[in-house]
Scaffold this active site. Structure first.
Site, short mmCIF file in Angstrom:
data_model
loop_
_atom_site.label_atom_id
_atom_site.label_comp_id
_atom_site.label_asym_id
_atom_site.label_seq_id
_atom_site.Cartn_x
_atom_site.Cartn_y
_atom_site.Cartn_z
N ASP A 62 0.84 -1.21 0.00
CA ASP A 62 0.00 0.00 0.00
C ASP A 62 0.87 1.26 0.00
O ASP A 62 2.09 1.18 0.12
CB ASP A 62 -0.93 0.01 1.21
CG ASP A 62 -0.19 0.24 2.53
OD1 ASP A 62 0.94 -0.28 2.68
OD2 ASP A 62 -0.71 0.95 3.39
N GLU A 76 3.39 1.66 2.56
CA GLU A 76 4.53 0.74 2.42
C GLU A 76 4.56 -0.32 3.52
O GLU A 76 5.63 -0.77 3.92
CB GLU A 76 5.85 1.54 2.43
CG GLU A 76 5.76 2.88 1.75
CD GLU A 76 7.09 3.54 1.48
OE1 GLU A 76 7.62 4.17 2.39
OE2 GLU A 76 7.59 3.42 0.35
#
Ligand code: NOJ
Ligand code: NOJ
Length: 480
Positions: A207, A210
């Site tokens: 995402d 991270e």
């Protein structure tokens, strides 16, 4: 830091003495009204953005996430941050004669990134999922949450706007040399990003924060927008077969987003299909609102007026209001309303430099201020407000009269105007929150501390500045 001092002062007692020497500065800043502050902060944000682009020890077209080289080390180029920054450089091009050249540098740098073997992929095309590079364009070799597939989509979207501008200016040469040619395997930057997005959107990836490997609303809606716009652009470039293919994939992506709605939770979930959500049990995340702000389009599902989006915005505000101590203060020094500082998600433990407790972020707070104004603009254009069970609490919070079981507010209903005014007032309250924690010189780090309001995490975060510029643009269009 001085605005944060005000916060400390607000809580009063002994701390005041420690900081009182600095409070002179904050007092003079407070006399500027909000409009003036916004104007000044726009210039500061533009300066912040420009200071980050093509740094002396970096490649032309590369953008540092922050000048902070240690604790945390953000002195690197992230595809996501960079693309969002370039979107603002382009949008503010009337104030900067070199903007188009800056974007051309960015396009060349991006093409180099695509061709650089890295830990997401040694060879084309998996290499495109790589989220970050060193500032000189060399690969980042440490472990990281990779791949992250929002990057190519966001990059394609901003480069398409550049290409359209260049065509308008008669500079077709750069477009066909660097930006878009139909040939496959792709030899140009936009084409490569669209191909990557069209072929890999179904795959699990990390995402935007991270952290979580799975399928993400934010990433998907960015991919949808890239392929939606990419399809029209491909057609314009005489690449009809690809145009159809991108359009078809875009349709499937939008359809796949339906699954993110949870009627149990009452909001759009941020991630599906993960086996490690890293404690984010609520699955409620500002990322959804960022995705809507950046990538949705009026007239399509998940636009700002979609009841599911409105319900999500409402859920986010309520959640963050209760998790951060500073949100207990609801007025600024002049007694004007301050909305809650917003963070990434309630369970966040990233403190800007490691694990601890999560904090509110400038870019998250700006995102809500921006959302409310975009929503206002759309409702005003529509000339009415539809009220459903999902959106009633949100709208009720904006108006004095009881909405009871009203289903629609027409243009002539005084409550309709109250909604429009209320959205503006609430957006301003979020801007005051941001102002309160901004440094006296306009500096905005990544976060501000949930307990004492001081900035923390990467200083002068380029994305913080870009998010303010984005908010300012939307405000110019939708505020009166
Ligand atoms: C750095 C990432 O950029 C940040 O988003 C994350 O929360 C921390 N690492 C912890 O994984
Ligand atoms: C951490 C954030 O979580 C991530 O979204 C961002 O790309 C990097 N920091 C760089 O700013």
């Amino acid at each position: 830091m001085n605005k944060a001092n005000r916060f400390v002062k607000w809580w009063g007692t002994s701390v005041v003495c420690v900081f009182s020497g600095l409070s002179v500065l904050s007092a003079s800043a407070a006399e500027l009204n909000l409009e003036n502050w916004i104007r000044t902060q726009t210039t500061r944000s533009l300066n912040g953005v420009h200071a980050a682009i093509s740094p002396r020890d970096g490649a032309p077209g590369s953008i540092m996430a922050s000048p902070s080289r240690a604790n945390p080390d953000y002195y690197a180029y992230w595809v996501r941050d960079g693309s969002l920054v370039m979107k603002e450089v382009f949008a503010y091009r009337s104030l900067d004669r070199r903007a188009v050249d800056t974007l051309k540098d960015f396009a060349m740098f991006s093409r180099r990134n695509q061709l650089t073997p890295n830990k997401s992929g040694e060879f084309f095309d998996r290499a495109l999922g790589e989220p970050k590079f060193e500032i000189d364009g060399s690969p980042y070799t440490k472990n990281w949450g990779r791949p992250q597939n929002d990057g190519p989509a966001l990059r394609a979207s901003v480069l398409i706007t550049l290409a359209e501008e260049l065509i308008l200016q008669g500079d077709r040469d750069f477009v066909s040399r660097v930006l878009y040619r139909a040939e496959l395997p792709a030899t140009t930057v936009i084409k490569a990003d669209l191909e990557y997005t069209a072929h890999h959107w179904r795959e699990s990836n990390f995402d935007l924060w991270e952290e979580v490997n799975g399928h993400h609303f934010y990433t998907r809606i960015a991919q949808w927008r890239a392929l939606e716009d990419g399809s029209s652009f491909a057609k314009r470039m005489g690449d009809g077969t690809a145009a159809n293919y991108y359009h078809q994939q875009a349709g499937m992506i939008l359809e796949s987003l339906q699954a993110y709605w949870s009627s149990n939770a009452g909001y759009l979930l941020t991630t599906l299909g993960t086996n490690n959500n890293r404690g984010k049990d609520s699955n409620l995340d500002i990322a959804v609102l960022l995705g809507v702000n950046q990538s949705s389009k009026p007239g399509f599902a998940f636009s700002v007026t979609d009841p599911r989006v409105i319900a999500t915005a409402y859920a986010l505000e309520r959640k963050f209001a209760e998790v951060y101590t500073i949100n207990g203060v609801t007025t600024d020094r002049d007694g004007r309303a301050m909305a809650p500082g917003l963070g990434r998600y309630a369970e966040d433990v990233y403190n800007g430099n490691g694990e601890g407790r999560g904090n509110p972020w400038f870019l998250a707070t700006h995102a809500m201020a921006e959302y409310l104004l975009t929503l206002r603009g759309e409702l005003k254009r529509a000339g009415s407000v539809q009220i459903t069970d999902l959106t009633r609490p949100f709208f009720q919070g904006l108006v004095s009269r009881q909405l009871m079981n009203k289903r629609r507010l027409g243009r002539t209903d005084p409550t309709f105007n109250e909604v429009l005014t209320g959205l503006q007032a609430k957006s301003d309250a979020y801007i005051r929150r941001s102002r309160f924690h901004t440094g006296a010189n306009g500096s905005q780090a990544e976060q501000f501390n949930r307990e004492d309001g001081f900035m923390q995490g990467a200083r002068d975060l380029t994305w913080s500045y870009a998010s303010f510029l984005s908010l300012r643009r939307v405000r110019d269009r939708n505020y009166e």
